[in-house]
Design a protein around this motif. Structure first.
Motif, PDB file in Angstrom:
ATOM      1  N   GLY A 633       0.837  -1.182   0.000  1.00  0.00           N
ATOM      2  CA  GLY A 633       0.000   0.000   0.000  1.00  0.00           C
ATOM      3  C   GLY A 633       0.878   1.239   0.000  1.00  0.00           C
ATOM      4  N   VAL A 634       0.379   2.336  -0.550  1.00  0.00           N
ATOM      5  CA  VAL A 634       1.176   3.561  -0.617  1.00  0.00           C
ATOM      6  C   VAL A 634       1.445   4.073   0.798  1.00  0.00           C
ATOM      7  N   LEU A 635       2.706   4.333   1.087  1.00  0.00           N
ATOM      8  CA  LEU A 635       3.137   4.755   2.421  1.00  0.00           C
ATOM      9  C   LEU A 635       3.988   6.004   2.296  1.00  0.00           C
ATOM     10  N   THR A 636       3.756   6.984   3.179  1.00  0.00           N
ATOM     11  CA  THR A 636       4.593   8.180   3.202  1.00  0.00           C
ATOM     12  C   THR A 636       5.270   8.311   4.561  1.00  0.00           C
ATOM     13  N   ASP A 637       6.389   8.988   4.562  1.00  0.00           N
ATOM     14  CA  ASP A 637       7.208   9.145   5.763  1.00  0.00           C
ATOM     15  C   ASP A 637       7.702  10.590   5.796  1.00  0.00           C
ATOM     16  N   GLN A 638       7.210  11.370   6.754  1.00  0.00           N
ATOM     17  CA  GLN A 638       7.632  12.764   6.862  1.00  0.00           C
ATOM     18  C   GLN A 638       8.979  12.820   7.592  1.00  0.00           C
ATOM     19  N   ARG A 639      10.012  13.319   6.890  1.00  0.00           N
ATOM     20  CA  ARG A 639      11.363  13.388   7.437  1.00  0.00           C
ATOM     21  C   ARG A 639      11.841  14.844   7.463  1.00  0.00           C
ATOM     22  N   PRO A 657      16.751  10.848   8.774  1.00  0.00           N
ATOM     23  CA  PRO A 657      16.424   9.416   8.776  1.00  0.00           C
ATOM     24  C   PRO A 657      14.917   9.188   8.890  1.00  0.00           C
ATOM     25  N   SER A 658      14.507   7.988   8.570  1.00  0.00           N
ATOM     26  CA  SER A 658      13.102   7.616   8.662  1.00  0.00           C
ATOM     27  C   SER A 658      12.658   7.564  10.117  1.00  0.00           C
ATOM     28  N   THR A 659      11.421   7.933  10.339  1.00  0.00           N
ATOM     29  CA  THR A 659      10.837   7.794  11.677  1.00  0.00           C
ATOM     30  C   THR A 659       9.973   6.537  11.767  1.00  0.00           C
ATOM     31  N   LEU A 660      10.024   5.703  10.708  1.00  0.00           N
ATOM     32  CA  LEU A 660       9.212   4.494  10.672  1.00  0.00           C
ATOM     33  C   LEU A 660      10.104   3.265  10.548  1.00  0.00           C
ATOM     34  N   SER A 661       9.793   2.252  11.295  1.00  0.00           N
ATOM     35  CA  SER A 661      10.504   0.986  11.129  1.00  0.00           C
ATOM     36  C   SER A 661       9.953   0.264   9.913  1.00  0.00           C
ATOM     37  N   LYS A 747      11.235   5.547  21.922  1.00  0.00           N
ATOM     38  CA  LYS A 747      10.131   4.894  21.219  1.00  0.00           C
ATOM     39  C   LYS A 747       9.930   5.410  19.797  1.00  0.00           C
ATOM     40  N   LEU A 748      10.733   6.384  19.373  1.00  0.00           N
ATOM     41  CA  LEU A 748      10.584   6.919  18.025  1.00  0.00           C
ATOM     42  C   LEU A 748      10.878   5.831  16.985  1.00  0.00           C
ATOM     43  N   GLY A 749       9.973   5.657  16.049  1.00  0.00           N
ATOM     44  CA  GLY A 749      10.156   4.696  14.972  1.00  0.00           C
ATOM     45  C   GLY A 749       9.810   3.265  15.343  1.00  0.00           C
ATOM     46  N   ARG A 750       9.499   3.015  16.593  1.00  0.00           N
ATOM     47  CA  ARG A 750       9.147   1.655  17.009  1.00  0.00           C
ATOM     48  C   ARG A 750       7.649   1.444  16.794  1.00  0.00           C
ATOM     49  N   VAL A 868      10.265  15.310  19.703  1.00  0.00           N
ATOM     50  CA  VAL A 868      10.744  14.035  19.153  1.00  0.00           C
ATOM     51  C   VAL A 868      10.054  13.741  17.821  1.00  0.00           C
ATOM     52  N   GLN A 869       8.744  13.918  17.750  1.00  0.00           N
ATOM     53  CA  GLN A 869       8.028  13.715  16.490  1.00  0.00           C
ATOM     54  C   GLN A 869       8.445  14.781  15.474  1.00  0.00           C
ATOM     55  N   THR A 870       8.294  14.491  14.200  1.00  0.00           N
ATOM     56  CA  THR A 870       8.622  15.482  13.172  1.00  0.00           C
ATOM     57  C   THR A 870       7.743  16.708  13.299  1.00  0.00           C
ATOM     58  N   SER A 871       6.440  16.503  13.542  1.00  0.00           N
ATOM     59  CA  SER A 871       5.512  17.616  13.744  1.00  0.00           C
ATOM     60  C   SER A 871       4.281  17.092  14.463  1.00  0.00           C
ATOM     61  N   ILE A 872       3.568  18.015  15.119  1.00  0.00           N
ATOM     62  CA  ILE A 872       2.311  17.708  15.788  1.00  0.00           C
ATOM     63  C   ILE A 872       1.326  18.809  15.430  1.00  0.00           C
ATOM     64  N   THR A 873       0.109  18.431  15.073  1.00  0.00           N
ATOM     65  CA  THR A 873      -0.939  19.395  14.777  1.00  0.00           C
ATOM     66  C   THR A 873      -1.824  19.558  16.006  1.00  0.00           C
TER      67      THR A 873
END
Length: 954
Positions: A633-639, A657-661, A747-750, A868-873
């Motif tokens: 499935g299409v996946l995006t990763d905000q870096r 770096p990626s924030t997703l495992s 816990k980032l990326g886990r 820690v997160q790239t962004s929060i709304t």
């Protein structure tokens, strides 16, 4: 579970229906019922009741009254009927002019007098307006009404003018002014429903399997004689509880007949004001061209045996898009269209639809009719996704020339009590998105400014191609006695998809905040995506009359199984080549859904009905359910993006770096073994009364509750211990602070995502509808209504304490998890009035509440470096009571027509339409991201639109 051959499965479904011991229902749902008495008031058993109409394939259908003097004639097609009551020793009683619409049962009682059979009494009068046999809430729009009132001539535009129905999605705020919003479908909602629409042509479902399964075809309006919109107490033959749209097709007959339509050359007046300009709207939307042409012809191939009907429609429109301009003049000069350059490089949304339908009807024997149609759809959009803040080269051409739908249906009244109905339908949805030539000026890279809500360069979603087949099989029988109409049936559908996504060549989108480089959105394309699903249903429905009381008990069983075919994806700059085996072991959903309605004929004369209903419905699903677990499935990763060389173009070495495992194969996502399908429970109570011979009024209360809501839990992150509340300054000033929840860095990326079901989260809707409808004169009709209601929620079983998603599709955090929105009224009125000298005036008036303007704020590391997160709304005000709402949307559309009788039965109608007669200019959408452009209007209602046209009947 292994998937079988869908064609064999479908055939097995049809064959199995032949051997069902239980009875099943045809889908039209119209009927005539009543009680027969003698002149002393005693009930009369054994009376032969015959309903006759040209709409019936067998011309007449009959029933015998039971011991209680009751009779039912069900599964009748819409049309005008005459009913005859016959019993030896009594005079014959005739009732003429009974008008039936879809999903309506007319109460026709008779009092027979002693006399000879050759004696007869004929009664002509107004058709019944109150249905005392069904708890359903349906609104019908017949072809004479459709041709009389001014609308955009789409199934959604027609539905939106009816009381209690709203729209969501689409473009231009979903507000259709003369067809200007008809080139991107919208969703119909009522009584708090969430978009679960069901579209049926002659009782057969025709819609796609993409996403959540609600996407509809761009149906050819000229194909249909009647539309019916059911919004409450939907019977067990339908799984879902939103809005059911039934379209009844036109058919050929023993005489040739035709129709033509031409609406061309609109004129538009400006509704742009200095106040809108000061608020930030540079230019509004505007109409450059708008046209609709149609021709149809039907008649006999062989009289009384084989008929044809065909309709051809060509409609389109070109529209200026408010606040959409080329970002760079040079790109406009080199790549813009002539129309864009002629209007100061403003974006132009150019569209047309070409639709051709052919239908054959075969009267194989007296009681067996087989009908089928093929509908070819070709929609072309030159600039889809063009909107305020979007530079035109960042939109996309959409090509749908290969899409089509088709269906075949077999109907047979085997006896007066036993009725057979079976069919197969298919919708093939095909479309492509490509880059516009101007994207090459930006090296085919997409750009976004998240603070300014702007976009330029290449389309962020990249190149796209989709093939989606969905085939439906259905079969049913109905068994009817004087007091019972027992129903049941089997349904099966199979959906297959083959889609291609490619954000070529960079596989990322550059993101800015107020002009400063901020992040990139990396994706896992190219992706060849092959989800699918199988679904089946079994239903039983009864209508049982006990004197004045009728009950509608029903039960339904649904089975839904998603799957993914074998897939391979080529390498990209971020990922190697990937290959995945087929996945066919996802959990299947199995659900029972009871329904129960009760109707009381208060005075026994069929003029006042008390109705109540309670029903359980499952959520509509499509291929999107399989995509949840699709590794491709299409996946995006905000870096993060550090623009080291300052060229505002992200190089690969500037991207964090990626924030997703396991990026590129989707984060591990699993199903809880006890996960359940989302459901809703609807409860309603209403009173319907025939106030005058040709006028009825209805008042109803409606309650809807959504439960067993889906929830995706990251089992490697504890929502209670792994987040720390942090106070940051409120950007609006005043010394206030707002709270965000910072993730534990460890816990980032886990990620280990498990889809489960929340047993405490709930969504609710409560409201009241008041409506009236009436007929007068020769063809005069009026309707109107007011709806009062609001939603509430308790979503405090959170998986992330922060707000995520968007205001359109929110996932609420802790702060606003419990809300209750105020009741905001909705008003609808409309109709047509014949005047002297063959003239006519008609119109529709609606008043919708504007959407809220709740503002969100994007928190990044530039604002809080320790984030820690790239962004929060973060929402800056309570979404249930925001600081401001958009203004009400008041729309009056008028038509003035002159009818001219030509030779024979031919007639011509000349018409002058005035859409948005008030020239209203409410803001339909505005920027709600905090920053220098917050509250800037994006779109306003189209200005007053004047159009001439003609309709000819021959």
């Amino acid at each position: 579970m292994r998937r079988g051959n869908p064609h064999l499965i479908g055939a097995a479904v049809l064959v199995s229906c032949l051997t069902l011991a239980a009875q099943a229902a045809a889908q039209q749902g119209s009927g005539i019922a009543g009680v027969v008495r003698d002149d002393s008031g005693a009930v009369l058993p054994g009376v032969t009741v015959e309903a006759a109409s040209p709409a019936l394939i067998e011309k007449t259908r009959s029933a015998i009254t039971d011991g209680a003097g009751q009779y039912k004639i069900v599964n009748l097609l819409p049309g005008t009927y005459a009913v005859t009551f016959t019993l030896p020793g009594f005079t014959v009683f005739h009732r003429d002019g009974i008008e039936l619409t879809t999903n309506f049962t007319a109460q026709v009682n008779a009092d027979l007098k002693v006399g000879a059979l050759e004696e007869s009494v004929t009664v002509s009068g107004a058709s019944p307006l109150v249905d005392v046999q069904s708890a359903q809430v349906s609104q019908q729009v017949t072809r004479p009404v459709l041709d009389a009132i001014p609308t955009g001539r789409s199934v959604q535009a027609i539905g939106k003018v009816l009381p209690g129905i709203t729209t969501s999605g689409g473009e231009r705020g979903g507000v259709d002014v003369g067809g200007t919003a008809g080139f991107q479908s919208v969703t119909l909602n009522s009584h708090g429903s969430r978009g679960d629409n069901v579209y049926q042509i002659d009782g057969m479902t025709v819609q796609s399997g993409i996403g959540n399964g609600t996407a509809a075809q761009y149906y050819n309006d000229g194909q249909f004689e009647e539309y019916t919109y059911t919004t409450s107490a939907i019977p067990a033959e339908v799984a879902y509880g939103g809005v059911r749209i039934q379209m009844t097709s036109k058919e050929g007959g023993n005489a040739f007949h035709g129709y033509g339509l031409a609406q061309i050359e609109p004129w538009q007046t400006s509704n742009f004001t200095t106040d809108l300009e000061k608020a930030g709207l540079r230019v509004p939307d505007g109409v450059m061209e708008l046209w609709d042409t149609q021709v149809s012809l039907g008649g006999p191939i062989k009289k009384d045996r084989l008929w044809f009907f065909t309709v051809h429609r060509y409609n389109g429109g070109n529209f200026l898009v408010g606040n959409s301009f080329y970002r760079d003049q040079a790109v406009c000069d080199q790549f813009g269209t002539d129309a864009e350059r002629a209007h100061g490089c403003q974006g132009v949304d150019d569209n047309y639809e070409l639709s051709n339908v052919a239908r054959l009807t075969w009267q194989a024997t007296k009681n067996h009719k087989i009908a089928g149609f093929y509908s070819k759809e070709n929609k072309q959009r030159g600039h889809r996704e063009l909107a305020a803040g979007v530079s035109p080269e960042s939109s996309t051409p959409q090509d749908m020339r290969l899409s089509y739908s088709a269906a075949l249906k077999w109907q047979a009244p085997l006896t007066n009590k036993l009725l057979w109905d079976a069919g197969v339908s298919q919708y093939f949805l095909n479309y492509t998105f490509t880059y516009l030539p101007g994207a090459a000026a930006y090296q085919n890279l997409g750009y976004q400014d998240l603070t300014l809500s702007t976009r330029w360069g290449a389309r962020p979603g990249g190149l796209f191609h989709r093939n989606n087949y969905k085939r439906y099989y259905s079969a049913s029988l109905a068994y009817v006695t004087g007091s019972h109409a027992l129903k049941g049936g089997v349904q099966y559908n199979h959906a297959v998809e083959d889609s291609y996504y490619n954000v070529d060549p960079w596989h990322m989108v550059a993101q800015f905040r107020a002009g400063a480089a901020s992040s990139v959105l990396v994706d896992n394309t190219p992706v060849f995506n092959k989800p699918g699903h199988d679904e089946s249903g079994l239903f039983f429905q009864d209508s049982w009359t006990l004197k004045r009381l009728t009950i509608n008990p029903g039960i339904r069983y649904d089975w839904f199984h998603p799957w993914v075919a074998e897939q391979t994806a080529p390498a990209s700059p971020w990922l190697p080549e990937r290959h995945f085996a087929a996945i066919d072991d996802m959990l299947s959903f199995k659900n029972w859904s009871p329904r129960f309605g009760v109707i009381y004929n208060l005075l026994g004369n069929g003029k006042t009905a008390l109705k109540a209903n309670v029903g359980k419905y499952v959520a509509i699903m499509g291929n999107g359910q399989a995509d949840l677990y699709n590794p491709l499935g299409v996946l995006t990763d905000q870096r993060t993006w550090r623009d080291i060389n300052g060229d505002l173009f992200p190089q690969y070495n500037e991207v964090g770096p990626s924030t997703l495992s396991n990026f590129g194969t989707r984060a591990p996502r699993f199903q809880d073994p006890n996960v359940e399908r989302e459901k809703q429970m609807e409860v309603s109570a209403a009173v319907q009364h025939q106030l005058l011979p040709r006028m009825s009024v209805t008042a109803g209360y409606y309650h809807r509750m959504f439960y067993d809501l889906a929830q995706t839990v990251n089992t490697l992150v504890n929502v209670n211990t792994d987040y720390t509340p942090v106070q940051i300054p409120d950007p609006r000033g005043g010394g206030q602070t707002i709270t965000v929840y910072n993730l534990n860095p460890a816990k980032l990326g886990r990620t280990n995502l498990v889809d489960t079901t929340s047993k405490t989260n709930r969504l609710y809707w409560d409201g009241i509808d008041l409506s009236a409808m009436g007929r007068f004169g020769e063809g005069g009709r009026l309707y109107g209504g007011a709806s009062f209601g609001g939603s509430s929620q308790d979503l405090c079983d959170v998986v992330d304490p922060n707000f995520t998603g968007s205001l359109a599709t929110p996932v609420w955090g802790r702060q606003y998890c419990k809300q209750s929105a105020p009741w905001r009224p909705l008003y609808k009125f409309g109709g047509s009035m014949p005047l002297p000298l063959g003239t006519q005036v008609s119109g529709t008036l609606s008043s919708f509440p504007g959407n809220s303007e709740s503002v969100t704020y994007g928190v990044t590391r530039a604002i809080y470096p320790a984030l820690v997160q790239t962004s929060i709304t973060v929402p800056l005000d309570d979404p249930s009571s925001p600081d401001r709402y958009l203004p009400r949307i008041n729309q009056l559309d008028l038509r003035f027509a002159k009818k001219i009788q030509l030779a024979g039965s031919r007639r011509l109608m000349l018409q002058f339409d005035m859409f948005n007669a008030f020239n209203s200019n409410p803001v339909l959408a505005a920027v709600t991201t905090f920053g220098p452009t917050v509250y800037r209007p994006n779109t306003i209602m189209q200005g007053r639109l004047l159009q001439i046209g003609s309709q000819i009947y021959f």
